[in-house]
Design an enzyme around this catalytic site. Structure first.
Site, short mmCIF file in Angstrom:
data_model
loop_
_atom_site.label_atom_id
_atom_site.label_comp_id
_atom_site.label_asym_id
_atom_site.label_seq_id
_atom_site.Cartn_x
_atom_site.Cartn_y
_atom_site.Cartn_z
N CYS A 1 21.78 -22.27 -3.58
CA CYS A 1 21.29 -23.58 -3.12
C CYS A 1 21.89 -24.63 -4.04
O CYS A 1 21.56 -24.68 -5.22
CB CYS A 1 19.77 -23.62 -3.18
SG CYS A 1 19.08 -25.23 -2.75
N CYS B 1 22.46 -31.53 1.27
CA CYS B 1 22.68 -30.09 1.08
C CYS B 1 23.96 -29.98 0.25
O CYS B 1 25.05 -30.25 0.75
CB CYS B 1 22.84 -29.38 2.42
SG CYS B 1 23.28 -27.64 2.25
#
Ligand SMILES: N[C@H](CCC[C@H](N)C(=O)O)C(=O)O
Length: 247
Positions: free
Chosen positions: A191, A69
């Site tokens: 993101c 991530c």
């Protein structure tokens, strides 16, 4: 349980550290629930490691585990430095491998994992798709109008290819990106690995140089650069609050 809530340009996380390594998928779903819990896109748990500054557990808000991530690495690096778990320049272990992050005040730069192309580009749903891995799998399509981001198509592509889905609009040496995130099962405001996938796909097509400014739907400004096939992802993070939960 002492937790911190972080905002990484709209991608938000709950972070804590512990000595106890257990499966926290259910806890992630509980804490990340935006009605019944604290609310976040993901849960990050820092654990001791004999070789690196720490290792992490990363859970999406549906409790699924993801190997990487990008925004989460920046938030947890700031958390680790702030809590004296690591120096400003740190190396930690994720499901996608060892990550190096450097904290400078509220700005954190992460060296992401080496990007990998997952397939030849292909046409589907009237769009051209590029498929790469920037720590997790991402589909990328370039559009003239970022407003044509279609959540129905994005969701369909997410399930067919088990990947995050990104629409990107190129503007000089900048990219505007919208991402449907696997494991959140919705569009997120930013993101990190998605922005990196859009940059890498544009770079491979010579649509951008070795660095670019990236604007997620949150409107924040981040930067990506590529050096010797390594991606460096930089932007600010914000500790929103910290608290103690009686869990
Ligand atoms: N939802 C992603 C993981 C988080 C990616 C995103 N939050 C980032 O900043 O890279 C997946 O399951 O593949």
């Amino acid at each position: 349980m002492h937790i911190a809530k972080y905002n990484a340009n709209g991608n938000d996380f709950i972070i804590f550290h512990t000595f106890v390594e257990v499966d926290r998928s259910t806890l992630a779903q509980q804490l990340c629930d935006r009605q019944k819990g604290v609310g976040a896109d993901g849960l990050i748990v820092l654990l001791p490691h004999s070789e690196y500054d720490f290792k992490w557990q990363f859970y999406n808000n549906d409790g699924s585990i993801a190997s990487m991530c990008g925004n989460g690495t920046r938030a947890c690096a700031h958390y680790a430095f702030t809590n004296q778990l690591a120096d400003a320049s740190m190396r930690f272990l994720t499901g996608a491998g060892v990550i190096t992050s450097v904290v400078e005040n509220d700005v954190v730069e992460t060296e992401l994992t080496t990007p990998k192309v997952l397939s030849e580009s292909f046409e589907e749903n009237g769009l051209t798709w590029h498929f790469c891995d920037t720590g997790v799998p991402h589909l990328v399509t370039f559009v003239e109008d970022i407003g044509c981001f279609d959540k129905v198509i994005a969701r369909q592509m997410r399930y067919k290819y088990n990947a995050n889905v990104n629409y990107a609009r190129l503007e000089k040496n900048a990219l505007h990106v919208r991402t449907y995130e696997r494991g959140v099962e919705d569009e997120t405001l930013a993101c990190g690995t998605g922005m990196a996938a859009c940059f890498y796909s544009a770079y491979r097509q010579k649509l951008v140089g070795t660095s670019a400014t990236i604007y997620p739907i949150s409107g924040d400004e981040l930067s990506l650069r590529i050096v010797d096939q390594k991606l460096f992802f930089k932007g600010s993070v914000q500790k929103v609050f910290e608290t103690v939960l009686d869990l």
